[in-house]
Write a protein that holds these residues in place. Sequence first.
Motif, PDB file in Angstrom:
ATOM      1  N   GLY A 199       7.559  -5.727   0.765  1.00 45.99           N
ATOM      2  CA  GLY A 199       6.557  -4.751   1.172  1.00 45.99           C
ATOM      3  C   GLY A 199       5.726  -4.235   0.011  1.00 45.99           C
ATOM      4  N   GLU A 200       6.325  -4.174  -1.183  1.00 39.99           N
ATOM      5  CA  GLU A 200       5.578  -3.746  -2.370  1.00 39.99           C
ATOM      6  C   GLU A 200       4.512  -4.775  -2.737  1.00 39.99           C
ATOM      7  N   PHE A 201       4.855  -6.071  -2.655  1.00 36.81           N
ATOM      8  CA  PHE A 201       3.865  -7.117  -2.902  1.00 36.81           C
ATOM      9  C   PHE A 201       2.803  -7.128  -1.808  1.00 36.81           C
ATOM     10  N   GLU A 202       3.237  -6.852  -0.593  1.00 32.30           N
ATOM     11  CA  GLU A 202       2.309  -6.765   0.529  1.00 32.30           C
ATOM     12  C   GLU A 202       1.264  -5.679   0.282  1.00 32.30           C
ATOM     13  N   ARG A 203       1.712  -4.529  -0.184  1.00 32.25           N
ATOM     14  CA  ARG A 203       0.804  -3.418  -0.485  1.00 32.25           C
ATOM     15  C   ARG A 203      -0.198  -3.827  -1.566  1.00 32.25           C
ATOM     16  N   LYS A 204       0.287  -4.500  -2.613  1.00 30.95           N
ATOM     17  CA  LYS A 204      -0.599  -4.958  -3.681  1.00 30.95           C
ATOM     18  C   LYS A 204      -1.640  -5.932  -3.146  1.00 30.95           C
ATOM     19  N   ALA A 205      -1.210  -6.820  -2.249  1.00 25.44           N
ATOM     20  CA  ALA A 205      -2.141  -7.792  -1.679  1.00 25.44           C
ATOM     21  C   ALA A 205      -3.237  -7.097  -0.881  1.00 25.44           C
ATOM     22  N   LEU A 206      -2.859  -6.112  -0.063  1.00 21.45           N
ATOM     23  CA  LEU A 206      -3.844  -5.409   0.754  1.00 21.45           C
ATOM     24  C   LEU A 206      -4.815  -4.606  -0.106  1.00 21.45           C
ATOM     25  N   GLN A 207      -4.380  -4.231  -1.290  1.00 20.81           N
ATOM     26  CA  GLN A 207      -5.260  -3.484  -2.186  1.00 20.81           C
ATOM     27  C   GLN A 207      -6.199  -4.393  -2.976  1.00 20.81           C
ATOM     28  N   LYS A 208      -5.926  -5.702  -2.977  1.00 24.75           N
ATOM     29  CA  LYS A 208      -6.739  -6.642  -3.749  1.00 24.75           C
ATOM     30  C   LYS A 208      -7.789  -7.362  -2.920  1.00 24.75           C
ATOM     31  N   VAL A 209      -7.728  -7.234  -1.589  1.00 24.12           N
ATOM     32  CA  VAL A 209      -8.687  -7.930  -0.744  1.00 24.12           C
ATOM     33  C   VAL A 209      -9.646  -6.932  -0.119  1.00 24.12           C
ATOM     34  N   ALA A 210     -10.776  -7.441   0.341  1.00 25.96           N
ATOM     35  CA  ALA A 210     -11.767  -6.583   0.996  1.00 25.96           C
ATOM     36  C   ALA A 210     -11.724  -6.705   2.513  1.00 25.96           C
ATOM     37  N   HIS A 211     -11.023  -7.734   3.028  1.00 24.52           N
ATOM     38  CA  HIS A 211     -11.032  -7.997   4.468  1.00 24.52           C
ATOM     39  C   HIS A 211      -9.617  -8.235   4.990  1.00 24.52           C
ATOM     40  N   VAL A 212      -9.367  -7.746   6.208  1.00 27.81           N
ATOM     41  CA  VAL A 212      -8.148  -8.101   6.937  1.00 27.81           C
ATOM     42  C   VAL A 212      -8.525  -8.455   8.368  1.00 27.81           C
ATOM     43  N   ILE A 213      -7.684  -9.283   8.973  1.00 26.64           N
ATOM     44  CA  ILE A 213      -7.851  -9.651  10.379  1.00 26.64           C
ATOM     45  C   ILE A 213      -6.606  -9.168  11.118  1.00 26.64           C
ATOM     46  N   GLY A 214      -6.822  -8.372  12.147  1.00 21.83           N
ATOM     47  CA  GLY A 214      -5.709  -7.858  12.939  1.00 21.83           C
ATOM     48  C   GLY A 214      -6.004  -7.954  14.416  1.00 21.83           C
ATOM     49  N   ARG A 215      -5.082  -7.418  15.216  1.00 25.50           N
ATOM     50  CA  ARG A 215      -5.245  -7.549  16.662  1.00 25.50           C
ATOM     51  C   ARG A 215      -4.627  -6.398  17.457  1.00 25.50           C
ATOM     52  N   THR A 216      -4.100  -5.381  16.763  1.00 29.18           N
ATOM     53  CA  THR A 216      -3.540  -4.238  17.489  1.00 29.18           C
ATOM     54  C   THR A 216      -3.975  -2.945  16.812  1.00 29.18           C
ATOM     55  N   SER A 217      -3.919  -1.869  17.555  1.00 31.28           N
ATOM     56  CA  SER A 217      -4.220  -0.564  16.965  1.00 31.28           C
ATOM     57  C   SER A 217      -3.199  -0.232  15.886  1.00 31.28           C
ATOM     58  N   TRP A 218      -1.976  -0.730  16.027  1.00 33.66           N
ATOM     59  CA  TRP A 218      -0.910  -0.460  15.053  1.00 33.66           C
ATOM     60  C   TRP A 218      -1.203  -1.108  13.705  1.00 33.66           C
ATOM     61  N   ASP A 219      -1.557  -2.400  13.703  1.00 33.86           N
ATOM     62  CA  ASP A 219      -1.790  -3.051  12.406  1.00 33.86           C
ATOM     63  C   ASP A 219      -3.055  -2.497  11.740  1.00 33.86           C
ATOM     64  N   ARG A 220      -4.029  -2.077  12.526  1.00 31.98           N
ATOM     65  CA  ARG A 220      -5.238  -1.482  11.943  1.00 31.98           C
ATOM     66  C   ARG A 220      -4.905  -0.190  11.216  1.00 31.98           C
ATOM     67  N   VAL A 221      -4.133   0.671  11.865  1.00 30.15           N
ATOM     68  CA  VAL A 221      -3.777   1.954  11.265  1.00 30.15           C
ATOM     69  C   VAL A 221      -3.021   1.758   9.964  1.00 30.15           C
ATOM     70  N   HIS A 222      -2.048   0.854   9.962  1.00 28.71           N
ATOM     71  CA  HIS A 222      -1.221   0.681   8.770  1.00 28.71           C
ATOM     72  C   HIS A 222      -1.973  -0.016   7.640  1.00 28.71           C
ATOM     73  N   ALA A 223      -2.832  -0.955   7.962  1.00 27.37           N
ATOM     74  CA  ALA A 223      -3.615  -1.619   6.918  1.00 27.37           C
ATOM     75  C   ALA A 223      -4.565  -0.642   6.244  1.00 27.37           C
TER      76      ALA A 223
END
Length: 434
Positions: A170-194
Amino acid sequence: MINVLWITNIMLPAVSSYLGKKVQYGGGWMEALLADLSRNEDLNLAVATIYDGKEIKQLKYKSITYYLLPFHNSIQNYEPALESAFQQIREWFQPDIVHLHGTEYPWKNAALSLLPPERLVISLQGLLGICARYYLAGLSCWDVWSNLTLRDLIKRTSIYREQKAFQRAGEFERKALQKVAHVIGRTSWDRVHALAVNPQLHYHFCNENLRSAFYGPQWNIETKENFSLFLSQGTYPLKGLHIVLKAMYLLKANYPDLHLYIAGNDITSVSLIHYSSYGKYLKKMIKKYDLRTNITFTGPLDADSMVKYYLRAHVFICPSAIENSPNSLGEAQLLGVPCIASYVGGIPDMAQNGAALLYRFEEWEMLAALISSLFVSPEPCCRLSGEARKQALLRHNRQKNALQMHDIYYSMITGSSKELCKDTGKKQPCLIAD
């Protein structure tokens, strides 16, 4: 022409077969999307993943370029040597976009140095940092420590250590989300957490395609096995099998023919060296509740075999402590199987308007009551089946989802999208709203 490089957790099934390697059960949905996207003449697609070889391998299969990167470390670890391998792929393929499928394994972070953030996108699958919170799924300290096994002592593993592994990932996951400008999701849950991790992310919505085998067959109440339940997996606490066993104990007196089929290997009947803490815990529960004759572990199942078990089931259950949008629930709904699922994560988005029955994860009494409500009458089963299938056919529409993914790639390059014009039905550039 847009060059898009995918980074996947596993070698996709078609390539495994082509190379004569064992096909992993998983990844078929990515292969389905890849096939649909490859029909776009303005996309040039490549897929990179790791394998146990000694050198970078490049091959072409059905218009797709595949890169296999040598990797001999634990997939739970970051491997700096992969950075140079990815740079070699960059020289060969010249990607315009790098698309990471999931954030589960730290080795994939080595690909984040290939392009600037605005050309990097992550498809959200499970969010491991959040999964770590719920990994114990209601197990007490006594449940964990009293079920330590020889395997745990030799390999220095335990349920707590498994939870720690999720936390590290999860720590590496957090770093990855902080290094990109775009995410693709499909639920209100993943949007909120991203967006909680990185509020500057451009969030793109796109549903997933499922494996081809699930488009076509349809559940029939006349051919089901009465009082049968099906689970797609149950090898670690987060997936909630222990909750289902407690519900079965409440049901067995009224339904002596009750039977649970669980996809995957039987972790309750293995050699000592392979005996996990959770397997030991489940074995004790099965003995305590006298359920051995009511349970069958099917062994690993390919897509066609999964279809057979879905169609055989009276009810499919998704009892996880946390999920985003589980493909197993989507598969069951697409086939029209009556579904019960825990009210967690992104699952409520898949259960709107009666597409599935929901219960709070810890409430096995409620789970038992919902199962019983479907066992006693065909009407609620048929209503669930019809609504689930109707919604799943829209959600997992392969052509629509491939078009949406294509549009996301286009918007990352140009800042606009090729959405369908409502008046003419033709593609036209439209501004993307963040």
